[in-house]
Design an enzyme around this catalytic site. Structure first.
Site, PDB file in Angstrom:
ATOM      1  N   ASP A   8     -36.092 -23.860   5.174  1.00 29.24           N
ATOM      2  CA  ASP A   8     -37.380 -23.229   5.534  1.00 29.24           C
ATOM      3  C   ASP A   8     -38.627 -23.995   5.075  1.00 29.24           C
ATOM      4  OD1 ASP A   8     -35.518 -21.396   6.345  1.00 29.24           O
ATOM      5  OD2 ASP A   8     -36.329 -19.696   5.236  1.00 29.24           O
ATOM      6  N   ASP A  52     -36.800 -20.203   9.455  1.00 37.76           N
ATOM      7  CA  ASP A  52     -36.980 -18.766   9.577  1.00 37.76           C
ATOM      8  C   ASP A  52     -37.655 -18.580  10.941  1.00 37.76           C
ATOM      9  OD1 ASP A  52     -36.444 -16.448   8.014  1.00 37.76           O
ATOM     10  OD2 ASP A  52     -38.548 -16.268   7.405  1.00 37.76           O
ATOM     11  N   HIS A  54     -38.589 -15.534  13.326  1.00 37.65           N
ATOM     12  CA  HIS A  54     -38.630 -14.094  13.584  1.00 37.65           C
ATOM     13  C   HIS A  54     -39.327 -13.740  14.897  1.00 37.65           C
ATOM     14  CE1 HIS A  54     -37.268 -13.421   9.535  1.00 37.65           C
ATOM     15  NE2 HIS A  54     -38.385 -13.815   8.944  1.00 37.65           N
ATOM     16  N   HIS A  87     -44.775 -13.558   9.342  1.00 35.92           N
ATOM     17  CA  HIS A  87     -44.584 -14.986   9.048  1.00 35.92           C
ATOM     18  C   HIS A  87     -43.509 -15.559   9.958  1.00 35.92           C
ATOM     19  CE1 HIS A  87     -41.378 -13.030   6.743  1.00 35.92           C
ATOM     20  NE2 HIS A  87     -40.700 -14.157   6.899  1.00 35.92           N
ATOM     21  N   LYS A 112     -32.724 -18.768  11.907  1.00 29.36           N
ATOM     22  CA  LYS A 112     -32.224 -17.530  11.294  1.00 29.36           C
ATOM     23  C   LYS A 112     -33.314 -16.464  11.303  1.00 29.36           C
ATOM     24  CE  LYS A 112     -33.447 -18.949   6.625  1.00 29.36           C
ATOM     25  NZ  LYS A 112     -34.409 -17.847   6.404  1.00 29.36           N
ATOM     26  N   CYS A 157     -34.600 -17.531   0.129  1.00 28.93           N
ATOM     27  CA  CYS A 157     -33.714 -18.187   1.093  1.00 28.93           C
ATOM     28  C   CYS A 157     -32.880 -19.307   0.486  1.00 28.93           C
ATOM     29  CB  CYS A 157     -34.528 -18.650   2.292  1.00 28.93           C
ATOM     30  SG  CYS A 157     -35.124 -17.231   3.237  1.00 28.93           S
TER      31      CYS A 157
HETATM   32  C1  VGL Z   1     -38.203 -16.267   2.970  1.00 31.60           C
HETATM   33  C2  VGL Z   1     -39.142 -14.226   2.536  1.00 31.60           C
HETATM   34  C3  VGL Z   1     -39.058 -13.874   3.851  1.00 31.60           C
HETATM   35  C4  VGL Z   1     -37.750 -17.601   2.463  1.00 31.60           C
HETATM   36  C5  VGL Z   1     -38.093 -15.931   4.310  1.00 31.60           C
HETATM   37  O1  VGL Z   1     -37.690 -18.564   3.256  1.00 31.60           O
HETATM   38  O2  VGL Z   1     -37.455 -17.696   1.251  1.00 31.60           O
HETATM   39  N1  VGL Z   1     -38.721 -15.403   2.095  1.00 31.60           N
HETATM   40  N2  VGL Z   1     -38.535 -14.729   4.734  1.00 31.60           N
HETATM   41 ZN    ZN Z   2     -38.650 -14.321   6.821  1.00 34.62          ZN
END
Ligand code: VGL
Ligand code: ZN
Length: 209
Positions: A8, A52, A54, A87, A112, A157
């Site tokens: 990420d 990430d 979403h 995010h 993901k 993550c």
């Molecule tokens: C993450 C919070 C929400 C991360 C992803 O990449 O650590 N943290 N989504």
């Molecule tokens: Zn996230």
């Protein structure tokens, strides 16, 4: 065979710098991991980056819950869920890999967090361990035995990706200099590191080149 997993390293998880605005869920000093990644990528048989990714209506977003705020802990389909700012919304700037990351050396991307009703901290499975991503399949197909994990965020993550990697039987290493954490509560990062260690993850400061 050895794989590097870059977790990420995206615009929304990195702070404001000269060439980019503040990410929506910026991890303090998160941009510092980019140079670490660029420096070591060449030394692995396979480099995978997770993103990430979403949908706009993802249920981990506080904006989707009228009576809740960012940081609240709720139950989402029987799982604990921290509510985050919006995010890494698919196809937005915030979801892109950081500009300075050397993408030419990334072999594959694993997305993901794409299902609206469940979050996915790990690069391998969603938080309920109900559905797998392609990550394990890719690693097995390439005969990877050892994985080296770094990125954002140490206490979310990165941690869950490392715990799953160890559970799946990979020889799992965490590269500390390449990780930064959210640290919602003081001690979250050091607790995460202890948890990974207890699960058999080898914690290293840096890669000796
Ligand atoms: C993450 C919070 C929400 C991360 C992803 O990449 O650590 N943290 N989504
Ligand atoms: Zn996230």
């Amino acid at each position: 065979m050895k794989a590097l997993i870059l977790v990420d390293i995206q615009n929304d998880f990195t702070p404001q710098t000269a060439n980019k605005p503040q990410g929506n869920l910026a991890v303090p000093k998160g941009n510092e991991v980019i140079n670490v990644a660029n420096k070591i990528m060449l030394h692995f048989d396979l480099v995978i980056a997770t993103q990430d990714w979403h949908p706009q209506n993802h249920q981990s977003f506080a904006s989707q819950h009228t009576n809740h705020n960012i940081g609240d802990l709720i139950q989402l389909n029987e799982l604990n869920q921290i509510l985050w700012p919006d995010h890494c919304v698919q196809n937005t700037f915030g979801a892109e890999l950081c500009e300075n990351l050397n993408r030419d050396l990334i072999d594959q991307i694993v997305f993901k967090g794409t299902a609206p009703q469940i979050d996915s901290y790990s690069g391998f499975f969603d938080n309920g361990h109900l559905k797998a991503t392609e990550l394990e399949t890719i690693l097995r197909e390439q005969n990877i035995e050892s994985v080296y994990i770094m990125g954002l965020a140490t206490d979310y993550c990165v941690k869950y990706t490392a715990l799953d990697a160890a559970k799946l039987g990979f020889d799992t290493h965490l590269i500390l200099e390449g990780c930064r954490g959210v640290e919602l509560q003081e001690g979250d990062c050091s607790n995460a590191i202890q948890e990974m260690k207890a699960a058999g993850v080898n914690i290293i400061n840096k890669i000796d080149l």
